[in-house]
Design a protein around this motif. Sequence first.
Motif, short mmCIF file in Angstrom:
data_model
loop_
_atom_site.label_atom_id
_atom_site.label_comp_id
_atom_site.label_asym_id
_atom_site.label_seq_id
_atom_site.Cartn_x
_atom_site.Cartn_y
_atom_site.Cartn_z
N TYR A 1 9.86 12.88 3.62
CA TYR A 1 8.58 12.46 4.19
C TYR A 1 8.32 10.99 3.87
CZ TYR A 1 7.50 17.42 4.79
OH TYR A 1 7.53 18.74 5.16
N ALA A 2 7.72 10.30 4.82
CA ALA A 2 7.26 8.92 4.60
C ALA A 2 6.11 8.67 5.56
CB ALA A 2 8.39 7.94 4.88
N PHE A 3 5.25 7.73 5.20
CA PHE A 3 4.17 7.37 6.15
C PHE A 3 4.18 5.87 6.38
CE2 PHE A 3 0.57 5.11 4.15
CZ PHE A 3 0.92 5.17 2.80
N HIS A 4 3.61 5.47 7.51
CA HIS A 4 3.30 4.06 7.75
C HIS A 4 1.83 3.97 8.10
CE1 HIS A 4 3.72 -0.14 8.57
NE2 HIS A 4 5.00 -0.08 8.28
N ASN A 5 1.13 2.99 7.54
CA ASN A 5 -0.27 2.77 7.93
C ASN A 5 -0.29 2.20 9.35
OD1 ASN A 5 -1.32 -0.37 7.74
ND2 ASN A 5 0.57 -0.04 6.60
N LEU A 6 -1.32 2.60 10.13
CA LEU A 6 -1.35 2.23 11.55
C LEU A 6 -2.70 1.65 11.97
CD1 LEU A 6 0.36 5.36 13.20
CD2 LEU A 6 1.42 3.17 12.63
N PRO A 7 -2.80 0.33 12.04
CA PRO A 7 -3.99 -0.28 12.65
C PRO A 7 -4.11 0.19 14.10
CG PRO A 7 -2.70 -1.94 11.48
CD PRO A 7 -1.87 -0.69 11.52
N GLY A 8 -5.35 0.28 14.58
CA GLY A 8 -5.56 0.75 15.95
C GLY A 8 -5.88 2.23 16.02
N PHE A 9 -5.71 2.94 14.90
CA PHE A 9 -6.07 4.36 14.82
C PHE A 9 -7.20 4.51 13.81
CE2 PHE A 9 -1.80 4.29 16.41
CZ PHE A 9 -1.75 5.33 17.33
N ASN A 10 -8.05 5.51 14.05
CA ASN A 10 -9.18 5.73 13.14
C ASN A 10 -8.69 5.87 11.70
OD1 ASN A 10 -10.97 5.70 15.23
ND2 ASN A 10 -10.98 7.95 15.49
N GLY B 1 0.81 -1.22 0.00
CA GLY B 1 0.00 0.00 0.00
C GLY B 1 0.84 1.26 0.00
N HIS B 2 1.95 1.25 0.77
CA HIS B 2 2.82 2.43 0.78
C HIS B 2 3.33 2.72 -0.63
CE1 HIS B 2 3.92 1.24 5.24
NE2 HIS B 2 2.67 1.62 5.10
#
Length: 379
Positions: free
Chosen positions: A152-161, A98-99
């Motif tokens: 910049y980079a992102f990680h998807n985070l289960p447990g957050f809305n 996904g990233h």
Amino acid sequence: MANEFDPVTLRHTLHQTPELSNHEALTARTIAAQLRQFGFHPATDIGGHGILVTIQGTAPGPTTLLRADFDALPIEERGSQAYCSQHPGVMHACGHDGHTAALLAVAAELSHIPPARGTVLLAFQPAEETGEGAARMCESPEIANVQIDNVYAFHNLPGFNQHQIVVRPGTFACASTGVAIELYGKTSHAAYPERGISPASAMTGVMHTLTQLPDAYPDANRLVTLVHAQLGEPAYGVAPGQATVMATLRSDDNACFHAMKADLVDKANTLAARAGLTVNVSWHEPFIAAENSTHHTQHVVSAAQSLGLAVHRLTEPMRWSEDVAEFLARWPGALFGIGSGEHHPQLHNPDYDFPDAILPTAKAIFTALVAEHHGRGTD
Ligand SMILES: [Zn+2]
């Protein structure tokens, strides 16, 4: 538009053919082929299977690097999707598919609407899970000598809305390393243990040292987890001649992290010498802490707010590690999270699957950050 890029389809393609760290040849070919379809000339084999795209604006300006990772994990997928992993025992259980799909969506947009000024670098990174890929890309001649102003980079985070943007100035993700302490003595007949050199008591000393190690650093977040221990062989006739203790060390502070490591080596050496043993301490999958600049964290917050996205500010850093830290140690920037959903299966679990719903969110925040630093050219 018939030829419009669909990141969901691309994500599912990557998901079906996951590859372990340092073996991502097919994934890299898929990414590079897609980038060529957008009209780019990606540089390939950067620090392994890494890929770099350079997009110039027409006017001079700053340089921004956006990074996505693309390796998978040695986990057997337990999913029911039509696009499940076709590679037994390997799956995209951390959402790196996904990233990468999100960063390709950014590439698609920038191929139509380039930045007005400066340079945007898109870095597709292999071997994140083993903590090797980012450092290798950073040290490659294509990147090492570039003056980069924003990472910049992102990680998807289960447990957050879902769609929530998760930020933290300072340390976002902890430094961590695996450590193996091997003690070598001499086996003997179990009836004559005094004729050998057993590592048993030094081994318990090492285990005690590990559990006490964080106590010396009360000012930092730090954690030691014993993960494995082994002494001799399961044979009643033999007194042991060898022992291994394995653990992980973590801290949100790089200085504390290095001090804990040095302290452990000292104490293991002392324990071994006292017992007449030799000792070998080895480090595995090391990551430094991912440290965000306040300035870049604020850019992420403004980009999120401009898109009407909720912002969650972490009070504590994530305990896990992310090797984008290597980019952030060299150039200023920010790693941020995008919520995958409060009840979404957790990362590295066999029922996890990247939530496609956040692909447009990831693309939008990256392109908003590019627009903030570089302006937008014309279609
Ligand atoms: Zn990951």
